[in-house]
Design a protein around this motif. Structure first.
Motif, short mmCIF file in Angstrom:
data_model
loop_
_atom_site.label_atom_id
_atom_site.label_comp_id
_atom_site.label_asym_id
_atom_site.label_seq_id
_atom_site.Cartn_x
_atom_site.Cartn_y
_atom_site.Cartn_z
N UNK A 240 13.31 -8.20 -13.30
CA UNK A 240 12.91 -8.67 -14.47
C UNK A 240 13.63 -8.42 -15.68
N UNK A 241 13.88 -7.25 -15.85
CA UNK A 241 14.69 -6.82 -17.01
C UNK A 241 16.15 -7.17 -17.29
N UNK B 249 18.25 -15.26 -17.42
CA UNK B 249 18.06 -16.23 -16.33
C UNK B 249 16.53 -15.68 -15.86
N UNK B 250 15.97 -15.12 -16.87
CA UNK B 250 14.59 -14.60 -16.32
C UNK B 250 13.72 -15.66 -15.83
N UNK B 251 13.84 -16.80 -16.20
CA UNK B 251 12.93 -18.21 -15.78
C UNK B 251 13.29 -18.13 -14.25
N UNK B 252 14.18 -17.88 -13.54
CA UNK B 252 14.50 -17.84 -12.23
C UNK B 252 13.44 -17.04 -11.43
N UNK B 253 13.13 -15.94 -12.07
CA UNK B 253 12.13 -15.17 -11.33
C UNK B 253 10.66 -15.82 -11.57
N UNK B 254 10.34 -16.14 -12.65
CA UNK B 254 9.23 -16.93 -13.09
C UNK B 254 8.81 -17.85 -11.99
N UNK B 255 9.95 -18.76 -12.10
CA UNK B 255 9.74 -20.07 -11.25
C UNK B 255 9.43 -19.52 -9.62
N UNK B 256 10.36 -18.73 -9.30
CA UNK B 256 10.40 -18.34 -7.55
C UNK B 256 8.86 -17.80 -7.50
N UNK C 234 27.46 -5.87 -12.11
CA UNK C 234 26.81 -4.75 -12.69
C UNK C 234 26.47 -3.65 -11.62
N UNK C 235 27.39 -2.96 -11.32
CA UNK C 235 27.22 -1.93 -10.11
C UNK C 235 26.18 -0.79 -10.34
N UNK C 236 25.99 -0.68 -11.54
CA UNK C 236 24.78 0.42 -11.57
C UNK C 236 23.47 -0.29 -11.24
N UNK C 237 23.30 -1.49 -11.64
CA UNK C 237 22.10 -2.46 -11.28
C UNK C 237 22.01 -2.55 -9.70
N UNK D 271 0.96 -1.28 -0.09
CA UNK D 271 -0.07 0.22 0.05
C UNK D 271 0.70 1.26 -0.04
N UNK D 272 1.80 1.07 0.99
CA UNK D 272 2.68 2.50 0.90
C UNK D 272 3.96 2.45 -0.15
N UNK D 273 4.23 1.50 -0.95
CA UNK D 273 5.19 1.66 -1.87
C UNK D 273 5.12 0.69 -3.01
N UNK D 274 3.68 0.76 -3.51
CA UNK D 274 3.45 0.22 -4.65
C UNK D 274 4.29 0.53 -5.89
N UNK D 275 4.40 1.74 -6.26
CA UNK D 275 5.19 2.03 -7.18
C UNK D 275 6.58 1.59 -7.32
N UNK D 276 7.18 1.92 -5.85
CA UNK D 276 8.61 1.58 -5.90
C UNK D 276 8.86 0.03 -6.08
N UNK D 277 7.88 -0.86 -5.41
CA UNK D 277 7.99 -2.33 -5.64
C UNK D 277 7.89 -2.54 -6.95
N UNK D 278 6.85 -2.08 -7.74
CA UNK D 278 6.51 -2.29 -9.21
C UNK D 278 7.90 -2.17 -9.88
N UNK D 279 8.61 -0.84 -9.58
CA UNK D 279 9.71 -0.49 -10.31
C UNK D 279 10.74 -1.50 -10.00
#
Length: 162
Positions: free
Chosen positions: A48-49, A56-63, A86-89, A34-42
């Motif tokens: 995911x990106x 390795x996107x399948x790891x997120x889908x599986x989890x 990736x330090x920027x990530x 409720x308080x952080x919906x936008x940040x959580x979606x980001x």
């Protein structure tokens, strides 16, 4: 010493996999959302990106589909690996986690996911909540002890605002 990237990865897992939060037995997930919906979606889109680019996107889908301990650990390890490469990530996730934490109710967690291959002997434990009336206190979830376990008195205190 705990690796800071592991802490960020663990927090990311907690906010993007609501079923992990449900296992806590509290409504923390709902309050965080409720308080952080936008940040959580980001955070979710950022993770995911990054995983899709790494193949390795399948790891997120599986989890997400089946948040077992094994699936969550594999995803968390991959996030740490991606942040190390990736330090920027890593900086982006850290920034988003800090934003979510500043908007979310406080959560005190003690002795979470404890893994002991031999005996466990703990003294008395006191968890104190001061001035954070909305804070949630969690103590001793998901323990695996290979032999005998001995724990002293465990208390949780709410001292209210000071």
């Amino acid at each position: 010493m705990i690796d800071p990237l592991s802490v960020v990865a663990g927090t990311v897992i907690t906010v993007i996999l609501p079923k992990v939060l449900e296992k806590v037995g509290e409504n923390i997930g709902e309050a965080v959302w409720e308080k952080s919906a936008e940040a959580i979606q980001t955070v979710h889109q950022t993770v995911q990106g990054q995983l899709q680019v790494a193949g390795t996107g399948g790891l997120l889908t599986r989890a997400e589909a089946n948040p077992t301990q094994a699936n969550v650990q594999v995803l968390e390890a991959e996030l740490v690996s991606q942040m190390e490469e990736d330090r920027e990530f890593a900086a982006r996730l850290t920034e988003l986690v800090n934003q979510i934490q500043s908007q979310s109710p406080a959560v005190q967690v003690i002795l979470d996911k404890l893994r002991i291959t031999g005996k466990l002997d703990l003294g008395n434990i006191t968890q104190i909540k001061e001035g954070q009336t909305s804070a949630k206190q969690l103590l001793g979830r998901d323990w695996q002890v290979g032999s005998d376990a001995k724990v002293g008195d465990i208390t949780q205190e709410n001292r209210g605002d000071k």
